[in-house]
Motif scaffolding. Sequence first.
Motif, PDB file in Angstrom:
ATOM      1  N   LYS A 131     -14.028  36.296 -57.303  1.00  0.00           N
ATOM      2  CA  LYS A 131     -15.332  36.076 -57.923  1.00  0.00           C
ATOM      3  C   LYS A 131     -15.987  34.809 -57.384  1.00  0.00           C
ATOM      4  O   LYS A 131     -17.192  34.794 -57.114  1.00  0.00           O
ATOM      5  N   GLU A 132     -15.218  33.744 -57.228  1.00  0.00           N
ATOM      6  CA  GLU A 132     -15.770  32.496 -56.696  1.00  0.00           C
ATOM      7  C   GLU A 132     -16.329  32.693 -55.285  1.00  0.00           C
ATOM      8  O   GLU A 132     -17.378  32.153 -54.944  1.00  0.00           O
ATOM      9  N   VAL A 133     -15.629  33.464 -54.468  1.00  0.00           N
ATOM     10  CA  VAL A 133     -16.101  33.723 -53.100  1.00  0.00           C
ATOM     11  C   VAL A 133     -17.385  34.551 -53.132  1.00  0.00           C
ATOM     12  O   VAL A 133     -18.339  34.255 -52.408  1.00  0.00           O
ATOM     13  N   ARG A 134     -17.431  35.579 -53.980  1.00  0.00           N
ATOM     14  CA  ARG A 134     -18.661  36.382 -54.102  1.00  0.00           C
ATOM     15  C   ARG A 134     -19.834  35.509 -54.557  1.00  0.00           C
ATOM     16  O   ARG A 134     -20.932  35.603 -54.000  1.00  0.00           O
ATOM     17  N   ASP A 135     -19.605  34.681 -55.559  1.00  0.00           N
ATOM     18  CA  ASP A 135     -20.672  33.805 -56.049  1.00  0.00           C
ATOM     19  C   ASP A 135     -21.110  32.808 -54.986  1.00  0.00           C
ATOM     20  O   ASP A 135     -22.298  32.493 -54.877  1.00  0.00           O
ATOM     21  N   MET A 136     -20.162  32.324 -54.192  1.00  0.00           N
ATOM     22  CA  MET A 136     -20.479  31.376 -53.132  1.00  0.00           C
ATOM     23  C   MET A 136     -21.410  32.034 -52.099  1.00  0.00           C
ATOM     24  O   MET A 136     -22.432  31.465 -51.722  1.00  0.00           O
ATOM     25  N   VAL A 137     -21.064  33.229 -51.682  1.00  0.00           N
ATOM     26  CA  VAL A 137     -21.890  33.936 -50.690  1.00  0.00           C
ATOM     27  C   VAL A 137     -23.267  34.247 -51.261  1.00  0.00           C
ATOM     28  O   VAL A 137     -24.282  34.080 -50.584  1.00  0.00           O
ATOM     29  N   ASP A 138     -23.313  34.690 -52.514  1.00  0.00           N
ATOM     30  CA  ASP A 138     -24.628  34.938 -53.142  1.00  0.00           C
ATOM     31  C   ASP A 138     -25.478  33.666 -53.158  1.00  0.00           C
ATOM     32  O   ASP A 138     -26.678  33.729 -52.960  1.00  0.00           O
ATOM     33  N   GLY A 139     -24.832  32.529 -53.395  1.00  0.00           N
ATOM     34  CA  GLY A 139     -25.554  31.265 -53.461  1.00  0.00           C
ATOM     35  C   GLY A 139     -26.181  30.849 -52.144  1.00  0.00           C
ATOM     36  O   GLY A 139     -27.123  30.052 -52.127  1.00  0.00           O
ATOM     37  N   TRP A 140     -25.676  31.373 -51.049  1.00  0.00           N
ATOM     38  CA  TRP A 140     -26.260  31.007 -49.753  1.00  0.00           C
ATOM     39  C   TRP A 140     -27.667  31.574 -49.588  1.00  0.00           C
ATOM     40  O   TRP A 140     -28.450  31.064 -48.802  1.00  0.00           O
ATOM     41  N   PHE A 141     -27.951  32.636 -50.299  1.00  0.00           N
ATOM     42  CA  PHE A 141     -29.249  33.302 -50.112  1.00  0.00           C
ATOM     43  C   PHE A 141     -30.152  33.246 -51.326  1.00  0.00           C
ATOM     44  O   PHE A 141     -31.327  33.520 -51.230  1.00  0.00           O
ATOM     45  N   TRP A 142     -29.616  32.910 -52.500  1.00  0.00           N
ATOM     46  CA  TRP A 142     -30.469  32.907 -53.705  1.00  0.00           C
ATOM     47  C   TRP A 142     -30.448  31.567 -54.349  1.00  0.00           C
ATOM     48  O   TRP A 142     -29.667  31.082 -54.946  1.00  0.00           O
TER      49      TRP A 142
END
Length: 130
Positions: free
Chosen positions: A119-130
């Motif tokens: 989950k932390e990795v998914r949230d990290m990647v989402d944070g790069w674009f939003w």
Amino acid sequence: MRVVRNTLDGLERDLKALPAKSVRDCKATMRQAGIVGNTVARDNARKSSGTHGKLYPRAFTWETGAYVGGFGASFTATYGPDANRPQGGMSFEFGSRNQSGPHLDLARSADLMGPVVAKEVRDMVDGWFW
């Protein structure tokens, strides 16, 4: 309500910044995973080791690693008992002839940490674009 305006120039800027940002964020995410995973495993060991393994929880350490190759990068976090510390090399995890059964301190922490890190990795990647 918030209005979001994206442009191609903004996307280009974000994509140019992504390599450095992703390395920094991946290292930080795995560092935090190592710290938390080690804490959870050490707490499990503290509960299960009893008096016969009173030094065992103190043997737990963590470290991170980064490997960069031709096909990308890999970031890791490793935690568990260090064999160079007192009782760190004892076989508490899977049991031995001197204990009734396995303690599974690391396995229990991995059961908890696996979904959390994903989950932390998914949230990290989402944070790069939003």
